[in-house]
Design an enzyme around this catalytic site. Sequence first.
Site, PDB file in Angstrom:
ATOM      1  N   ASP A  45       0.850  -1.196   0.000  1.00 14.25           N
ATOM      2  CA  ASP A  45       0.000   0.000   0.000  1.00 14.25           C
ATOM      3  C   ASP A  45       0.887   1.247   0.000  1.00 14.25           C
ATOM      4  O   ASP A  45       0.549   2.256  -0.629  1.00 14.25           O
ATOM      5  CB  ASP A  45      -0.905   0.005   1.239  1.00 14.25           C
ATOM      6  CG  ASP A  45      -2.136  -0.872   1.056  1.00 14.25           C
ATOM      7  OD1 ASP A  45      -2.581  -1.028  -0.099  1.00 14.25           O
ATOM      8  OD2 ASP A  45      -2.646  -1.404   2.054  1.00 14.25           O
ATOM      9  N   ASP A 150      -0.887  15.078  22.217  1.00 13.71           N
ATOM     10  CA  ASP A 150       0.233  14.818  21.304  1.00 13.71           C
ATOM     11  C   ASP A 150      -0.039  15.284  19.888  1.00 13.71           C
ATOM     12  O   ASP A 150       0.878  15.658  19.160  1.00 13.71           O
ATOM     13  CB  ASP A 150       0.555  13.316  21.276  1.00 13.71           C
ATOM     14  CG  ASP A 150       1.343  12.876  22.498  1.00 13.71           C
ATOM     15  OD1 ASP A 150       1.527  13.710  23.409  1.00 13.71           O
ATOM     16  OD2 ASP A 150       1.772  11.703  22.539  1.00 13.71           O
ATOM     17  N   SER A 164      -5.349   5.969  11.379  1.00 17.09           N
ATOM     18  CA  SER A 164      -6.579   6.413  12.030  1.00 17.09           C
ATOM     19  C   SER A 164      -7.220   5.290  12.862  1.00 17.09           C
ATOM     20  O   SER A 164      -7.710   5.525  13.966  1.00 17.09           O
ATOM     21  CB  SER A 164      -7.556   6.912  10.956  1.00 17.09           C
ATOM     22  OG  SER A 164      -8.764   7.323  11.510  1.00 17.09           O
TER      23      SER A 164
HETATM   24  P1  NAP Z   1       4.350   1.591   6.651  1.00 12.44           P
HETATM   25  O1  NAP Z   1       5.119   1.828   7.891  1.00 12.44           O
HETATM   26  O2  NAP Z   1       4.705   0.456   5.757  1.00 12.44           O
HETATM   27  O3  NAP Z   1       2.783   1.498   7.007  1.00 12.44           O
HETATM   28  C1  NAP Z   1       2.327   0.828   8.125  1.00 12.44           C
HETATM   29  C2  NAP Z   1       1.310  -0.207   7.719  1.00 12.44           C
HETATM   30  O4  NAP Z   1       0.110   0.449   7.292  1.00 12.44           O
HETATM   31  C3  NAP Z   1       1.741  -1.098   6.546  1.00 12.44           C
HETATM   32  O5  NAP Z   1       1.362  -2.426   6.864  1.00 12.44           O
HETATM   33  C4  NAP Z   1       0.954  -0.543   5.388  1.00 12.44           C
HETATM   34  O6  NAP Z   1       0.708  -1.501   4.387  1.00 12.44           O
HETATM   35  C5  NAP Z   1      -0.325  -0.173   6.084  1.00 12.44           C
HETATM   36  N1  NAP Z   1      -1.216   0.771   5.401  1.00 12.44           N
HETATM   37  C6  NAP Z   1      -0.926   1.870   4.666  1.00 12.44           C
HETATM   38  N2  NAP Z   1      -2.046   2.478   4.257  1.00 12.44           N
HETATM   39  C7  NAP Z   1      -3.082   1.739   4.738  1.00 12.44           C
HETATM   40  C8  NAP Z   1      -4.495   1.842   4.633  1.00 12.44           C
HETATM   41  N3  NAP Z   1      -5.078   2.851   3.979  1.00 12.44           N
HETATM   42  N4  NAP Z   1      -5.249   0.893   5.243  1.00 12.44           N
HETATM   43  C9  NAP Z   1      -4.683  -0.131   5.925  1.00 12.44           C
HETATM   44  N5  NAP Z   1      -3.361  -0.273   6.048  1.00 12.44           N
HETATM   45  C10 NAP Z   1      -2.567   0.660   5.473  1.00 12.44           C
HETATM   46  O7  NAP Z   1       4.343   2.984   5.827  1.00 12.44           O
HETATM   47  P2  NAP Z   1       3.746   3.215   4.367  1.00 12.44           P
HETATM   48  O8  NAP Z   1       3.600   1.911   3.667  1.00 12.44           O
HETATM   49  O9  NAP Z   1       4.558   4.295   3.757  1.00 12.44           O
HETATM   50  O10 NAP Z   1       2.268   3.738   4.646  1.00 12.44           O
HETATM   51  C11 NAP Z   1       2.027   4.986   5.228  1.00 12.44           C
HETATM   52  C12 NAP Z   1       0.774   4.847   6.020  1.00 12.44           C
HETATM   53  O11 NAP Z   1       0.961   3.887   7.038  1.00 12.44           O
HETATM   54  C13 NAP Z   1       0.337   6.108   6.746  1.00 12.44           C
HETATM   55  O12 NAP Z   1      -0.387   6.950   5.906  1.00 12.44           O
HETATM   56  C14 NAP Z   1      -0.472   5.530   7.901  1.00 12.44           C
HETATM   57  O13 NAP Z   1      -1.863   5.408   7.581  1.00 12.44           O
HETATM   58  C15 NAP Z   1       0.058   4.124   8.080  1.00 12.44           C
HETATM   59  N6  NAP Z   1       0.729   4.029   9.367  1.00 12.44           N
HETATM   60  C16 NAP Z   1       0.091   3.396  10.378  1.00 12.44           C
HETATM   61  C17 NAP Z   1       0.631   3.365  11.643  1.00 12.44           C
HETATM   62  C18 NAP Z   1      -0.095   2.709  12.751  1.00 12.44           C
HETATM   63  O14 NAP Z   1      -1.097   2.062  12.494  1.00 12.44           O
HETATM   64  N7  NAP Z   1       0.316   2.912  13.977  1.00 12.44           N
HETATM   65  C19 NAP Z   1       1.876   3.929  11.894  1.00 12.44           C
HETATM   66  C20 NAP Z   1       2.529   4.530  10.833  1.00 12.44           C
HETATM   67  C21 NAP Z   1       1.942   4.587   9.556  1.00 12.44           C
HETATM   68  P3  NAP Z   1       1.888  -2.016   3.380  1.00 12.44           P
HETATM   69  O15 NAP Z   1       2.721  -2.926   4.192  1.00 12.44           O
HETATM   70  O16 NAP Z   1       1.121  -2.723   2.321  1.00 12.44           O
HETATM   71  O17 NAP Z   1       2.639  -0.805   2.881  1.00 12.44           O
END
Ligand code: NAP
Length: 275
Positions: A45, A150, A164
């Site tokens: 993603d 935060d 989210s």
């Molecule tokens: P990443 O560190 O690989 O993302 C964290 C996880 O979120 C990965 O497993 C990614 O999937 C998944 N993800 C991304 N967009 C999603 C969505 N719309 N719905 C469900 N899962 C999703 O970083 P990245 O791949 O560059 O993605 C950035 C996004 O990660 C941010 O926009 C944020 O939404 C999300 N994120 C989540 C957290 C958390 O949940 N605590 C923390 C940091 C970032 P893939 O492995 O397929 O890339």
Amino acid sequence: MRVALVSYDKPKTVALAEDFIRKTAGTAIVIDEENPQLVVTIGGDGTLISAFHKYSHLLNTVRFIGIHTGHLGFYTDWRDYELDDMLEGLKHDKGESVSYPLLDVRVKYRDETEPKRFLALNEVVLKKIDGTMVCDVFVKDELFETFRGDGICVATPTGSTGLSKSLGGAVIHPRTEAIQLTELASVNNRIYRTLSSPMVIAKDEWIVVEAADQKGLILAIDNLTFENQQIEKIVYRIAKERVHFARYRHMHFWNRVENAFIGKVGEQDYQDGSH
Ligand code: NAP
Ligand code: MN
């Protein structure tokens, strides 16, 4: 059809990109990184999110399609071993597409007169890690609350399964035109008070956040993080633009959610025969 490929440099994704190029050579599918009609991403993603920002100037004319090299993703409809099936769809493309809402943010920096505009596919987070972030939150032009904590996250419906959700936000079907605000560790006691629950605003509403202390803020737009931002104010609303995906087969949103977060109940437990 002009196609751009976006992948990252892991051997598996490179090999798949090479496969794609080999299998489409001599067909009506031509590689065009500059002005594509279709952007194919290979990775996760996150790869699709990067591609979205790379081609955000072409949103009105471009469609995206994602191949996931791991598990099934939220923006990626195809798994790596399904390349041939995806190519079948692409060869018989009739412009099938689905579109989702985006988040429009206008950021007013202290030293600039005009706000800067950004689009987000997942979410925008304003936060502070050194000390408490204090800001006024307005819905439309009315003061709603003074937030201490935060940070604040505002997400799109497709972003509702990303960060989210980890912040306690609801999973929102992407056909819903709405944006959702969630809090990052708000301070709540007898003196300070916030809503303390996720909040979903309507299509014709907007959120304004005005920072009290404009120094040392962090602004994260999807996977891009900007540090030490001197931000006065951010206005969030649903964008006029939408993101379009090529869709050669239909996948139900709730199936995707179930697949990603729940899985088959009990499957793990029964595998080792201990039950
Ligand atoms: P990443 O560190 O690989 O993302 C964290 C996880 O979120 C990965 O497993 C990614 O999937 C998944 N993800 C991304 N967009 C999603 C969505 N719309 N719905 C469900 N899962 C999703 O970083 P990245 O791949 O560059 O993605 C950035 C996004 O990660 C941010 O926009 C944020 O939404 C999300 N994120 C989540 C957290 C958390 O949940 N605590 C923390 C940091 C970032 P893939 O492995 O397929 O890339
Ligand atoms: Mn990722």
